[in-house]
Motif scaffolding. Structure first.
Motif, PDB file in Angstrom:
ATOM      1  N   TYR A 197       0.814  -1.210   0.000  1.00 53.44           N
ATOM      2  CA  TYR A 197       0.000   0.000   0.000  1.00 53.44           C
ATOM      3  C   TYR A 197       0.855   1.272   0.000  1.00 53.44           C
ATOM      4  CZ  TYR A 197      -3.597  -3.377   1.250  1.00 53.44           C
ATOM      5  OH  TYR A 197      -4.442  -4.461   1.248  1.00 53.44           O
ATOM      6  N   TRP A 199       3.925   4.808   3.022  1.00 50.63           N
ATOM      7  CA  TRP A 199       3.526   5.874   3.928  1.00 50.63           C
ATOM      8  C   TRP A 199       2.627   5.443   5.075  1.00 50.63           C
ATOM      9  CZ3 TRP A 199       3.010   5.825  -1.399  1.00 50.63           C
ATOM     10  CH2 TRP A 199       4.035   6.503  -2.095  1.00 50.63           C
ATOM     11  N   ASP A 212      -0.674   3.631   7.091  1.00 53.28           N
ATOM     12  CA  ASP A 212      -2.129   3.543   6.894  1.00 53.28           C
ATOM     13  C   ASP A 212      -2.753   4.858   6.445  1.00 53.28           C
ATOM     14  OD1 ASP A 212      -2.090   0.889   7.661  1.00 53.28           O
ATOM     15  OD2 ASP A 212      -2.455   1.342   9.771  1.00 53.28           O
ATOM     16  N   GLU A 213      -2.078   5.982   6.694  1.00 58.79           N
ATOM     17  CA  GLU A 213      -2.633   7.287   6.327  1.00 58.79           C
ATOM     18  C   GLU A 213      -1.593   8.083   5.551  1.00 58.79           C
ATOM     19  OE1 GLU A 213      -4.872  11.180   8.303  1.00 58.79           O
ATOM     20  OE2 GLU A 213      -4.644   9.328   9.451  1.00 58.79           O
ATOM     21  N   PRO A 214      -1.523   7.907   4.224  1.00 62.99           N
ATOM     22  CA  PRO A 214      -0.547   8.649   3.414  1.00 62.99           C
ATOM     23  C   PRO A 214      -0.794  10.154   3.506  1.00 62.99           C
ATOM     24  CG  PRO A 214      -1.490   6.818   2.188  1.00 62.99           C
ATOM     25  CD  PRO A 214      -2.316   6.968   3.426  1.00 62.99           C
ATOM     26  N   VAL A 244      -7.162   1.502  -4.364  1.00 62.12           N
ATOM     27  CA  VAL A 244      -7.017   1.283  -2.923  1.00 62.12           C
ATOM     28  C   VAL A 244      -7.335   2.583  -2.201  1.00 62.12           C
ATOM     29  CG1 VAL A 244      -5.440   0.698  -1.046  1.00 62.12           C
ATOM     30  CG2 VAL A 244      -5.277  -0.515  -3.240  1.00 62.12           C
ATOM     31  N   GLU A 245      -8.358   2.565  -1.369  1.00 67.87           N
ATOM     32  CA  GLU A 245      -8.738   3.732  -0.578  1.00 67.87           C
ATOM     33  C   GLU A 245      -8.083   3.648   0.790  1.00 67.87           C
ATOM     34  OE1 GLU A 245     -12.776   6.063   0.989  1.00 67.87           O
ATOM     35  OE2 GLU A 245     -12.916   4.409  -0.461  1.00 67.87           O
ATOM     36  N   MET A 246      -7.354   4.701   1.161  1.00 67.49           N
ATOM     37  CA  MET A 246      -6.630   4.742   2.424  1.00 67.49           C
ATOM     38  C   MET A 246      -7.283   5.740   3.374  1.00 67.49           C
ATOM     39  SD  MET A 246      -4.119   2.599   1.686  1.00 67.49           S
ATOM     40  CE  MET A 246      -2.802   2.896   2.887  1.00 67.49           C
ATOM     41  N   ALA A 247      -6.852   5.733   4.622  1.00 64.11           N
ATOM     42  CA  ALA A 247      -7.346   6.699   5.595  1.00 64.11           C
ATOM     43  C   ALA A 247      -6.858   8.094   5.226  1.00 64.11           C
ATOM     44  CB  ALA A 247      -6.861   6.323   7.000  1.00 64.11           C
ATOM     45  N   THR A 289      -6.806   9.731   0.943  1.00 58.26           N
ATOM     46  CA  THR A 289      -5.971   9.319  -0.191  1.00 58.26           C
ATOM     47  C   THR A 289      -6.545   8.058  -0.824  1.00 58.26           C
ATOM     48  OG1 THR A 289      -3.972  10.194   0.870  1.00 58.26           O
ATOM     49  CG2 THR A 289      -3.664   8.633  -0.936  1.00 58.26           C
ATOM     50  N   THR A 290      -6.711   8.088  -2.149  1.00 57.20           N
ATOM     51  CA  THR A 290      -7.061   6.880  -2.892  1.00 57.20           C
ATOM     52  C   THR A 290      -6.036   6.686  -3.999  1.00 57.20           C
ATOM     53  OG1 THR A 290      -9.431   7.142  -2.456  1.00 57.20           O
ATOM     54  CG2 THR A 290      -8.796   5.693  -4.268  1.00 57.20           C
TER      55      THR A 290
END
Length: 218
Positions: free
Chosen positions: A94, A97, A99-101, A118-121, A124-125
């Motif tokens: 992923y 960076w 869990d939260e880029p 991939v959708e991140m916290a 960021t997607t």
């Protein structure tokens, strides 16, 4: 009109990453030193959820580089993992960076291997684009909704966008280190019609910020 901008740290010998990228050395050996000018800044630390930091001549340069960005493009080498190749299903990657880029907007990753978004916290997607640099830019501009698109690298990706005449603004943060190997974004551009118009030079602590408008016959 949305512009494609690239703000990237570069060594005196022209490298934006050192040699032998690995999980221990995401920017290659010695590459972390390219960012010694920005990590101490209060503005950079705040953007990464950290407190404290300095205010220097580089502060407004950094703040300007992060303003009005609605989406981004990066190469597979920057997203990782080292070695590239097909995406592994058993150990999903992923990015570097956590869990939260730090981007907080859509990022379009150039790759030869299809992968679902991939959708991140934190907003960021990551979207994975196999149709080439023009497709990635078109999708990023649409997602940006009139704001600018940031081109994050790595070096080969920057070189491709420059050679294709698709980059509008290039800002080089020139750091007085010599890496001796790695990724050089400006190689092979001498036989193209790309022209750089310098519009600003700012002396910072351990860095020189050089801003260029990019012109081409495209």
């Amino acid at each position: 009109m949305s512009k494609l901008r690239c703000h990237i740290s570069i060594s005196l010998d022209g490298y934006v990453a050192g040699p032998h990228q690995s999980q221990e050395h995401p920017l290659g050996e010695g590459g972390e030193g390219l960012h010694d000018w920005v990590v101490p800044l209060a503005a950079w630390r705040a953007a990464h959820g950290m407190e404290g930091g300095a205010v220097t001549a580089s502060t407004p340069v950094f703040e300007e580089s992060t303003a009005n960005i609605g989406a981004a493009v990066m190469g597979r080498g920057m997203f990782g993992p080292p070695g590239r190749g097909p995406w592994a299903d058993d150990e999903p990657w992923y990015g570097w960076w956590g869990d939260e880029p730090p981007y907080h907007y859509p990022v379009f990753v150039l790759t030869h291997h299809p992968r679902e978004s991939v959708e991140m916290a934190g907003g960021t997607t990551f979207h994975f684009v196999t149709e080439g640099i023009e497709s990635a830019l078109a999708r990023a501009k649409e997602a940006a909704g009139g704001k600018d698109v940031m081109l994050y690298g790595g070096g080969e990706t920057v070189r491709q966008y420059l050679a294709a005449g698709l980059l509008d603004v290039l800002e080089l943060h020139v750091v007085p280190v010599l890496l001796g190997g790695g990724s050089r974004p400006l190689d092979g551009l001498g036989d193209t019609d790309v022209r750089l118009e310098q519009v600003r030079a700012v002396a910072g602590d351990g860095v020189a910020h050089l801003t260029y408008l990019v012109h081409s016959g495209r």
